[in-house]
Scaffold this active site. Structure first.
Site, short mmCIF file in Angstrom:
data_model
loop_
_atom_site.label_atom_id
_atom_site.label_comp_id
_atom_site.label_asym_id
_atom_site.label_seq_id
_atom_site.Cartn_x
_atom_site.Cartn_y
_atom_site.Cartn_z
N ALA A 1 -7.55 0.09 9.99
CA ALA A 1 -6.51 0.41 9.93
C ALA A 1 -6.58 0.55 8.66
O ALA A 1 -7.03 -0.17 7.38
CB ALA A 1 -5.43 0.33 10.39
N LYS A 2 -5.32 2.25 8.03
CA LYS A 2 -5.03 1.73 6.92
C LYS A 2 -3.65 3.00 6.47
O LYS A 2 -3.33 3.70 7.02
CB LYS A 2 -5.74 2.19 5.44
CG LYS A 2 -5.56 2.16 4.11
CD LYS A 2 -5.76 0.36 4.11
CE LYS A 2 -6.33 0.52 2.76
NZ LYS A 2 -6.64 -0.77 2.89
#
Ligand code: GLU
Length: 418
Positions: free
Chosen positions: A105-106
């Protein structure tokens, strides 16, 4: 005409380039090229002058087939959805290459933290955390530091999430201060990992790290820490920079003085440091040196400037610093590129250790963390090199074959619901 760079297209093209090496159903390959969930939030923050400003933040959850989503949150004016999607995808491959039980994720908020007071940053962080709180959690999605976010920011995230839940939830975020469940060795982990992988690569490809001339773009917790460790291992740091520019001395920089100047003035001042001259970031990339460490932002080596690189080895401390076009040019020139998803994985590996300690309420010693980090990076490096030799492909493609292959296999085993 200047090149238009689309980070997401680059990231997807990297997967397409290795598809033929994997025995994977085409549908699964298409699935892992897109993110599972893409969250955009627009939220207000009270500024010190009494006005209210609206900020836009993102959390992209690319893949959680092998474990909870994992990846940093960055604060930068250039944060946008397209780049966040690419960065989230790279996290999925990174956790898979080093085989830790996370997905990718980011997140980020489009803002300029350099122009904000601490109070403004705290209010922005707390409101952003509240906005994404339904989607994060120790067994769902675990944020961490990234560009211009610090242990202090992680403490505010942990506190805000804990208040929502009514109890202390240390495992919701990693990269916390030590006093709040942070792990020994987390702050320096990415820069230290960069040096561990560089040393392994020097050994593998018959280059001496001792005496090697190294140019480093970036001087934050990746570039600055890497400079220190490289220096301790006998390499000669000939250049280092920040976003404003850099300094150079072909015989080696007075590193301690340089870092001291940067700490005090937030810039490198050649007249104060002495024994060095000013250079631009573009000049740094083209320096005559043995190893070039890219530890700033993405897309710095492109079709336009990759041809000018003179280093024998490039180490990607940053995420996505090399476009696919630049990569081809570097490969043609015979330059060894240690890809981001392996070279900078030290950070997320020690994040994993932090999370494990939090969940089990354990405290590991610095030696334990350091030797576990070294073991994982060595094993991953050896696996990537073996694929590179077997399939006669550059290290980036080998890392993708390993990482994407692991994610695809996990998908195959889980099957498609319903
Ligand atoms: N932001 C770092 C990275 O890009 C660390 C992520 C983490 O620790 O979750 O790998």
């Amino acid at each position: 005409m200047p090149e238009v760079i689309d980070s997401l297209k680059n990231a997807q093209r990297q997967v397409d380039m290795i598809a033929k090496y994997l025995k994977v159903d085409e549908g699964i390959l298409e699935k892992i090229k897109v993110s599972r969930r893409e969250i955009t939030v627009n939220f207000p923050t009270k500024m010190d002058d009494g006005t209210v400003k609206i900020f836009t933040g993102y959390r992209v959850q690319h893949n959680d087939t092998r474990g909870p989503f994992k990846g940093g949150i960055r604060y930068h004016p250039d944060v946008d959805m397209n780049e966040t999607k690419a960065l989230a995808m790279w996290m999925t491959w990174k956790t898979a290459v080093v085989n830790i039980p996370f997905g990718g994720a980011k997140g980020g908020v489009q803002c300029n933290p350099k122009e904000m007071s601490e109070g403004e940053l705290e209010r922005l962080t707390r409101r952003f955390t509240w906005e994404i709180s339904p989607f994060i959690g120790p067994d769902v999605d675990i944020p961490a530091p990234d560009v211009y976010t610090t242990p202090k920011v992680m403490a505010w995230i942990m506190d805000t999430y804990s208040i929502i839940k009514g109890r202390a939830v240390t495992g919701v975020v990693t990269g916390k201060p030590l006093e709040l469940g942070g792990s020994l060795g987390r702050f320096e982990a990415t820069g230290k990992g960069v040096v561990i992988v560089t040393a392994k690569a020097c050994q593998e490809y018959g280059m001496a790290l001792e005496g090697a001339r190294v140019a480093i773009q970036g001087s934050g917790n990746v570039g600055g820490v890497a400079a220190d460790y490289l220096n301790r291992r006998g390499a000669k740091v000939v250049a280092i920079s920040d976003s404003k520019g850099g300094i150079f001395n072909s015989n080696g920089l007075p590193l301690e003085k340089a870092m001291d100047c940067k700490a005090r003035h937030d810039r490198f001042m050649p007249e104060e440091i002495g024994d060095c001259e000013a250079i631009t970031n573009q000049e740094l990339l083209a320096l005559d040196c043995d190893i070039l460490v890219l530890a700033a932002l993405g897309n710095v080596l492109t079709a336009e400037n990759a041809g000018a690189v003179r280093a024998k080895m490039i180490v990607e401390g940053a995420n996505g610093p090399t476009t696919t076009e630049a990569d081809e040019i570097l490969n043609d020139k015979g330059i060894i590129v240690l890809p981001d998803i392996l070279a900078n994985a030290g950070g997320v590996i020690v994040s994993y250790f932090e999370w494990v300690q939090n969940l089990q309420e354990l405290l590991w010693s610095e030696e334990e963390i350091s030797s576990r980090l070294e073991n994982i990076l060595e094993r991953s490096f050896n696996e990537v090199v073996t694929i590179s030799k077997d399939k006669k492909v550059p290290l980036r493609m080998a890392a993708y074959i390993l990482g994407v292959g692991r994610v695809a296999k996990a998908h195959e085993l889980r099957g498609i619901y319903p």
